[in-house]
Design an enzyme around this catalytic site. Structure first.
Site, short mmCIF file in Angstrom:
data_model
loop_
_atom_site.label_atom_id
_atom_site.label_comp_id
_atom_site.label_asym_id
_atom_site.label_seq_id
_atom_site.Cartn_x
_atom_site.Cartn_y
_atom_site.Cartn_z
CB CYS A 244 26.82 19.14 -26.03
SG CYS A 244 28.38 19.09 -25.12
CB CYS B 72 29.62 22.03 -26.19
SG CYS B 72 29.70 20.09 -26.09
CG ASP B 73 26.68 24.30 -27.14
OD1 ASP B 73 27.95 24.71 -27.53
OD2 ASP B 73 26.16 23.74 -27.67
#
Ligand code: NAP
Length: 322
Positions: A147, A150-151
């Site tokens: 992701c 997200c990261d």
């Protein structure tokens, strides 16, 4: 919630399909209960896959685009506004053969279900596929991710690799250019599967380079990822590339384990729906990515969620008349 309470409509899943089904069935006065999933579970992210994306530019009605999580928060609020009850839980077992159907939350070995449902709308979606390498699993969260939204932030000025050749891979790659020093897309063929518009954007981006005809044979690093071992599919030659972050974007698998042996699936494991959203069990309807490996768009998922709610309402009316 009381034990074995009977609901007219239970919705499993809270992506665009599940929440649209909830909006429509709530507006039909059916007081739907939505089990939205658990945030800690990799398989049932509440809000679905759009929670893991950034800009959604193709959902009609948003001329300037909308952020995926923003869209889902808004759909959830819309469902609640009409009386949908949303629990941050996942079903651990279902019994589709009993009438009304049984649904367990928590301990799946209890003899009695937690609640019963006259109709069930399945919108459990699909989840990211992984390469299946031992070190990929070990280094997940330590340089390996599925992701970018997200990261990506953790890889500022770093060397990033994205694996895959579809729209997801290029979307991740383009997003990651905001952070990374370089983004290398590793693809097992020399033609991309992604749409033309995404290809054009990726080819135009100076930070993105491609490593064609290459498969990943190992993910390298002790505590943290340090690189990948690749194999050239034509020559069989192996080589290593250095990487601080690897994003695996090779497609999705439907979340159907809960229904194994109870609902018909196709050869890829997706639920089979006919005549709209009907499954092979009367009163059970499927919508969104769990039954669609062709279109897989937020808008088509939302559309099929609407269909499932209408199909459930008609099924309940037919029960009332018998
Ligand atoms: P996808 O279209 O199925 O593409 C998966 C990619 O990963 C393919 O290029 C495939 O290679 C590669 N791959 C699969 N298994 C692999 C493995 N074991 N090792 C190495 N590579 C592997 O999946 P997706 O990109 O997630 O897209 C799914 C759907 O969502 C598509 O319909 C897409 O258009 C849509 N989508 C749209 C957007 C957007 O419009 N913004 C964004 C994301 C997704 P091959 O090509 O060789 O099979």
């Amino acid at each position: 919630m009381e034990s074995a309470e009977i609901r007219d409509v239970v919705v499993l899943g809270s992506g665009p399909a599940g929440l649209t089904a909830a909006i429509y069935s709530a507006r039909a006065d059916l007081r739907p209960l939505v089990l939205e999933g658990e945030p800690s579970s990799s398989s049932d992210q509440p809000g679905g896959q759009l929670m893991l994306t950034t800009d959604v530019e193709n959902f009609p009605g948003f001329a300037h685009g909308v952020l995926g999580p923003e869209l889902m928060v808004s759909m959830r609020a819309q469902a609640e506004r009409f009386g949908a009850e949303i629990l941050t839980e996942r079903a651990s077992r279902v019994d589709l053969a009993s009438t009304p159907m049984g649904i367990w939350i928590g301990d799946r070995d209890l003899p009695e279900p937690t609640l019963r449902a006259r109709t069930l709308i399945i919108a459990t979606g699909a989840r990211s596929l992984m390469l299946g390498l031992e070190n990929e699993a070990r280094l997940l969260g330590h340089g390996v991710s599925t992701c970018a939204t997200c990261d990506g932030f953790f890889f500022r000025d770093k060397r990033i690799v994205v694996i895959g050749g579809g729209d997801s891979a290029l979307e991740e790659a383009l997003f990651l250019t905001k952070f990374g020093d370089s983004v290398t897309v590793v693809h097992r063929r020399k033609e991309l599967r992604a749409s033309k518009i995404m290809q054009d954007r990726a080819f135009r981006n100076e930070k993105i380079t491609f490593r064609w005809d290459s498969t990943v044979v190992d993910v390298l690093g002790d505590e943290r990822l340090t690189g990948l071992r690749l194999r050239d599919v034509n020559t069989g030659e192996e080589s290593e590339i250095v990487a601080d972050g690897v994003f695996v974007a090779i497609g999705h698998a439907p979340s159907t384990e809960l229904f194994a042996g109870q609902l018909e699936t196709d050869e890829a494991g997706y639920l089979v729906s006919r005549e709209g959203t009907k499954t092979n069990v009367p009163g059970v309807f499927a919508c969104g990515d769990v039954q669609d490996h062709v279109y897989r768009q937020a808008v088509t998922a939302a559309g099929s969620g609407c269909m499932a709610a209408i199909d459930a309402e008609r099924y309940l009316s037919s029960l009332a008349q018998t």
